[in-house]
Design an enzyme around this catalytic site. Structure first.
Site, PDB file in Angstrom:
ATOM      1  N   LEU A 103       0.876  -1.170   0.000  1.00  0.00           N
ATOM      2  CA  LEU A 103       0.000   0.000   0.000  1.00  0.00           C
ATOM      3  C   LEU A 103       0.917   1.224   0.000  1.00  0.00           C
ATOM      4  O   LEU A 103       1.944   1.229   0.689  1.00  0.00           O
ATOM      5  CB  LEU A 103      -0.887   0.023   1.255  1.00  0.00           C
ATOM      6  CG  LEU A 103      -2.010  -1.022   1.345  1.00  0.00           C
ATOM      7  CD1 LEU A 103      -2.794  -0.839   2.642  1.00  0.00           C
ATOM      8  CD2 LEU A 103      -2.958  -0.950   0.160  1.00  0.00           C
ATOM      9  N   ASP A 104       0.531   2.240  -0.761  1.00  0.00           N
ATOM     10  CA  ASP A 104       1.357   3.451  -0.810  1.00  0.00           C
ATOM     11  C   ASP A 104       1.475   4.079   0.577  1.00  0.00           C
ATOM     12  O   ASP A 104       0.635   3.863   1.444  1.00  0.00           O
ATOM     13  CB  ASP A 104       0.711   4.515  -1.727  1.00  0.00           C
ATOM     14  CG  ASP A 104       0.539   4.013  -3.137  1.00  0.00           C
ATOM     15  OD1 ASP A 104       1.332   3.167  -3.560  1.00  0.00           O
ATOM     16  OD2 ASP A 104      -0.409   4.482  -3.804  1.00  0.00           O
ATOM     17  N   TYR A 105       2.464   4.924   0.710  1.00  0.00           N
ATOM     18  CA  TYR A 105       2.729   5.647   1.961  1.00  0.00           C
ATOM     19  C   TYR A 105       1.443   6.292   2.513  1.00  0.00           C
ATOM     20  O   TYR A 105       1.141   6.193   3.680  1.00  0.00           O
ATOM     21  CB  TYR A 105       3.783   6.717   1.659  1.00  0.00           C
ATOM     22  CG  TYR A 105       4.232   7.546   2.818  1.00  0.00           C
ATOM     23  CD1 TYR A 105       4.976   6.983   3.849  1.00  0.00           C
ATOM     24  CD2 TYR A 105       3.929   8.909   2.877  1.00  0.00           C
ATOM     25  CE1 TYR A 105       5.406   7.753   4.915  1.00  0.00           C
ATOM     26  CE2 TYR A 105       4.360   9.685   3.937  1.00  0.00           C
ATOM     27  CZ  TYR A 105       5.095   9.109   4.951  1.00  0.00           C
ATOM     28  OH  TYR A 105       5.509   9.867   6.001  1.00  0.00           O
ATOM     29  N   ARG A 191      -4.789   4.749  -8.019  1.00  0.00           N
ATOM     30  CA  ARG A 191      -4.493   6.182  -8.215  1.00  0.00           C
ATOM     31  C   ARG A 191      -4.318   6.490  -9.700  1.00  0.00           C
ATOM     32  O   ARG A 191      -4.835   7.498 -10.203  1.00  0.00           O
ATOM     33  CB  ARG A 191      -3.218   6.571  -7.460  1.00  0.00           C
ATOM     34  CG  ARG A 191      -3.408   6.577  -5.956  1.00  0.00           C
ATOM     35  CD  ARG A 191      -2.123   6.901  -5.220  1.00  0.00           C
ATOM     36  NE  ARG A 191      -2.223   6.494  -3.827  1.00  0.00           N
ATOM     37  CZ  ARG A 191      -2.733   7.253  -2.862  1.00  0.00           C
ATOM     38  NH1 ARG A 191      -3.148   8.473  -3.121  1.00  0.00           N
ATOM     39  NH2 ARG A 191      -2.827   6.783  -1.625  1.00  0.00           N
TER      40      ARG A 191
END
Ligand code: URA
Length: 243
Positions: A103-105, A191
């Site tokens: 998962l992204d930051y 995204r």
């Protein structure tokens, strides 16, 4: 219960069963200090001490952790920039666990951590079609055409996305909350899909992987999966396995 030496070695992550047989035949394996070369040798896990090249081969207990990741954590074991990492949130777990996928930051939500490499690999492989559901707050209000475009597939730089489930589940002050179901794991996929249709993501949260949800787990907390959950996940990800 006794177990074949090569099977034990495979479970300990030394090598495949087949390669382990070769390692045994080469005289590199000792059981309780004595070299064992017979391919059919059996050992008692937890009682007999197995070494390979004089290093102990241990089978770690498999653990499966479900974490509700807050934003502001990197999905890795160590960040070169010194930012907080997801395993900071599960420090009391004695086994070395690895995140399944990423998962992204700034993405929140459901993240699995495990030391079961086989299941982790299967879960992230698009062929197994494990559905992951995200809630994405996107800028503005996407038209039906744009939503349909996402459903059908979007041409990204690394290929076209597979058909997705997309629906509007809310509106917030001129922005839109989308529920997006995908079974691939392209880098920053959600995204990029939303960006592509002209509605960039403002907030992103993963709410479901297969049968697992965040239900009852507040942000930053984690829990072990139940036996039932592990079984269901394994059946889904490794349908033909002997688990
Ligand atoms: N898709 C993204 O864009 N980001 C994530 O963190 C997960 C899926």
């Amino acid at each position: 219960m006794k177990e074949r030496l090569q099977k034990y070695m495979a479970r300990a992550g030394i090598a495949s069963r087949r390669h382990s047989e070769e390692i045994i035949a080469a005289g590199r394996v000792k059981v309780n200090g004595a070299v064992v070369r017979e391919p059919g040798a059996k050992i008692e896990p937890g009682h007999d001490v197995v070494t390979v090249d004089n290093k102990t081969a241990k089978v770690e207990k498999k653990v499966y952790i479900l974490l509700n990741k807050p934003s502001g954590y990197v999905t890795t074991l160590k960040d070169p920039q010194g930012r907080p990492v997801v395993t900071d949130l599960s420090k009391e777990i004695p086994q070395r666990v690895y995140p399944v996928g990423r998962l992204d930051y700034s993405t929140e939500g459901l993240l699995l951590l495990t030391n079961d490499g086989r299941l982790a690999y299967a879960l992230t492989h698009p062929r197994h079609e494990i559905q992951k559901i995200y809630h994405a707050l996107v800028k503005g209000v996407p038209s039906i055409e744009k939503i349909n475009q996402m459903k059908k597939g979007i041409d990204l730089s690394d290929g076209t996305t597979a058909p997705a489930r997309v629906r509007i589940i809310g509106k917030q002050m001129g922005d839109t909350l989308l529920e997006i179901g995908i079974h691939e794991g392209k880098n920053r996929q959600v995204r990029r899909m939303c960006e592509h249709i002209g509605h960039p993501v403002l907030q992103l949260k993963r709410v479901k992987i297969g049968n697992l949800t965040l239900h009852g787990l507040s942000k930053g907390r984690h829990r072990h999966l139940t036996h039932q959950e592990i079984k269901q996940l394994t059946t889904m990800a490794l349908p033909k396995s002997k688990y």
